[in-house]
Scaffold this motif. Sequence first.
Motif, PDB file in Angstrom:
ATOM      1  N   PRO A   2       1.504  14.487  14.332  1.00 25.81           N
ATOM      2  CA  PRO A   2       0.801  13.305  13.801  1.00 25.81           C
ATOM      3  C   PRO A   2       1.102  13.054  12.323  1.00 25.81           C
ATOM      4  O   PRO A   2       1.192  11.904  11.889  1.00 25.81           O
ATOM      5  CB  PRO A   2      -0.686  13.632  14.013  1.00 25.81           C
ATOM      6  N   CYS A   3       1.280  14.113  11.558  1.00 27.54           N
ATOM      7  CA  CYS A   3       1.640  13.962  10.145  1.00 27.54           C
ATOM      8  C   CYS A   3       2.978  13.235  10.035  1.00 27.54           C
ATOM      9  O   CYS A   3       3.099  12.254   9.306  1.00 27.54           O
ATOM     10  CB  CYS A   3       1.704  15.329   9.468  1.00 27.54           C
ATOM     11  N   CYS A   4       3.969  13.707  10.755  1.00 24.92           N
ATOM     12  CA  CYS A   4       5.303  13.090  10.697  1.00 24.92           C
ATOM     13  C   CYS A   4       5.260  11.632  11.159  1.00 24.92           C
ATOM     14  O   CYS A   4       5.901  10.763  10.551  1.00 24.92           O
ATOM     15  CB  CYS A   4       6.295  13.894  11.528  1.00 24.92           C
ATOM     16  N   ALA A   5       4.495  11.358  12.213  1.00 21.50           N
ATOM     17  CA  ALA A   5       4.388   9.982  12.711  1.00 21.50           C
ATOM     18  C   ALA A   5       3.766   9.072  11.645  1.00 21.50           C
ATOM     19  O   ALA A   5       4.242   7.953  11.422  1.00 21.50           O
ATOM     20  CB  ALA A   5       3.562   9.951  13.992  1.00 21.50           C
ATOM     21  N   ASN A   6       2.734   9.544  10.991  1.00 23.26           N
ATOM     22  CA  ASN A   6       2.084   8.735   9.963  1.00 23.26           C
ATOM     23  C   ASN A   6       2.975   8.574   8.739  1.00 23.26           C
ATOM     24  O   ASN A   6       2.972   7.520   8.102  1.00 23.26           O
ATOM     25  CB  ASN A   6       0.730   9.330   9.581  1.00 23.26           C
ATOM     26  N   LEU A   7       3.730   9.606   8.398  1.00 22.96           N
ATOM     27  CA  LEU A   7       4.672   9.479   7.283  1.00 22.96           C
ATOM     28  C   LEU A   7       5.713   8.407   7.583  1.00 22.96           C
ATOM     29  O   LEU A   7       6.045   7.602   6.717  1.00 22.96           O
ATOM     30  CB  LEU A   7       5.361  10.810   6.997  1.00 22.96           C
ATOM     31  N   ARG A   8       6.233   8.395   8.806  1.00 23.36           N
ATOM     32  CA  ARG A   8       7.220   7.374   9.173  1.00 23.36           C
ATOM     33  C   ARG A   8       6.606   5.972   9.073  1.00 23.36           C
ATOM     34  O   ARG A   8       7.241   5.042   8.590  1.00 23.36           O
ATOM     35  CB  ARG A   8       7.742   7.627  10.584  1.00 23.36           C
ATOM     36  N   ALA A   9       5.371   5.833   9.529  1.00 28.77           N
ATOM     37  CA  ALA A   9       4.705   4.528   9.490  1.00 28.77           C
ATOM     38  C   ALA A   9       4.438   4.073   8.056  1.00 28.77           C
ATOM     39  O   ALA A   9       4.482   2.874   7.770  1.00 28.77           O
ATOM     40  CB  ALA A   9       3.396   4.590  10.270  1.00 28.77           C
ATOM     41  N   GLN A  10       4.186   5.013   7.155  1.00 31.26           N
ATOM     42  CA  GLN A  10       3.858   4.687   5.768  1.00 31.26           C
ATOM     43  C   GLN A  10       5.060   4.758   4.837  1.00 31.26           C
ATOM     44  O   GLN A  10       4.934   4.520   3.637  1.00 31.26           O
ATOM     45  CB  GLN A  10       2.765   5.641   5.265  1.00 31.26           C
ATOM     46  N   GLN A  11       6.230   5.040   5.359  1.00 33.99           N
ATOM     47  CA  GLN A  11       7.433   5.204   4.541  1.00 33.99           C
ATOM     48  C   GLN A  11       7.696   4.036   3.592  1.00 33.99           C
ATOM     49  O   GLN A  11       8.034   4.259   2.429  1.00 33.99           O
ATOM     50  CB  GLN A  11       8.646   5.454   5.443  1.00 33.99           C
ATOM     51  N   PRO A  12       7.503   2.777   3.996  1.00 31.99           N
ATOM     52  CA  PRO A  12       7.742   1.673   3.055  1.00 31.99           C
ATOM     53  C   PRO A  12       6.783   1.676   1.858  1.00 31.99           C
ATOM     54  O   PRO A  12       7.026   1.004   0.867  1.00 31.99           O
ATOM     55  CB  PRO A  12       7.526   0.413   3.903  1.00 31.99           C
ATOM     56  N   CYS A  13       5.726   2.447   1.944  1.00 28.58           N
ATOM     57  CA  CYS A  13       4.695   2.458   0.896  1.00 28.58           C
ATOM     58  C   CYS A  13       4.853   3.619  -0.082  1.00 28.58           C
ATOM     59  O   CYS A  13       4.101   3.703  -1.063  1.00 28.58           O
ATOM     60  CB  CYS A  13       3.317   2.550   1.547  1.00 28.58           C
ATOM     61  N   PHE A  14       5.789   4.532   0.154  1.00 31.23           N
ATOM     62  CA  PHE A  14       5.900   5.744  -0.662  1.00 31.23           C
ATOM     63  C   PHE A  14       6.021   5.446  -2.153  1.00 31.23           C
ATOM     64  O   PHE A  14       5.384   6.091  -2.970  1.00 31.23           O
ATOM     65  CB  PHE A  14       7.078   6.604  -0.227  1.00 31.23           C
ATOM     66  N   CYS A  15       6.843   4.490  -2.520  1.00 32.94           N
ATOM     67  CA  CYS A  15       7.029   4.200  -3.948  1.00 32.94           C
ATOM     68  C   CYS A  15       5.756   3.617  -4.556  1.00 32.94           C
ATOM     69  O   CYS A  15       5.416   3.928  -5.698  1.00 32.94           O
ATOM     70  CB  CYS A  15       8.223   3.274  -4.166  1.00 32.94           C
ATOM     71  N   GLN A  16       5.045   2.827  -3.789  1.00 34.77           N
ATOM     72  CA  GLN A  16       3.760   2.301  -4.264  1.00 34.77           C
ATOM     73  C   GLN A  16       2.800   3.465  -4.528  1.00 34.77           C
ATOM     74  O   GLN A  16       2.133   3.502  -5.555  1.00 34.77           O
ATOM     75  CB  GLN A  16       3.159   1.359  -3.221  1.00 34.77           C
ATOM     76  N   TYR A  17       2.749   4.415  -3.618  1.00 25.96           N
ATOM     77  CA  TYR A  17       1.874   5.572  -3.793  1.00 25.96           C
ATOM     78  C   TYR A  17       2.344   6.422  -4.978  1.00 25.96           C
ATOM     79  O   TYR A  17       1.530   6.924  -5.745  1.00 25.96           O
ATOM     80  CB  TYR A  17       1.845   6.441  -2.542  1.00 25.96           C
TER      81      TYR A  17
END
Length: 98
Positions: A54-69
């Motif tokens: 589930p961690c990996c799945a959520n990371l993939r879903a949120q990948q476009p947001c990494f720089c914002q975070y």
Amino acid sequence: MAKQAVAMLVSVALLVVVVVAVTSAGGASAQQCNVSLLAVCAPAVISGSAPTAPCCANLRAQQPCFCQYARNPAYSSYISSPNARRTLTSCGIAVPSC
């Protein structure tokens, strides 16, 4: 005791980022970027344990947001930590260059 304190700090930081993302991002971005989805990755990022599916799945879903975070002071230390990089690599996700 220290792990509980760190977990609480991460939870509070995640809540702050969610509030900031919702209030400062534009309509579609606010719906897509949801840092609370990354809470499932806290054990991997904090302790360096292996990430769960589930961690990996959520990371993939949120990948476009990494720089914002990463630009958010509440999360930047977690995003740039060695354990976060290991977690991304373990999930087969490229470490972003922001």
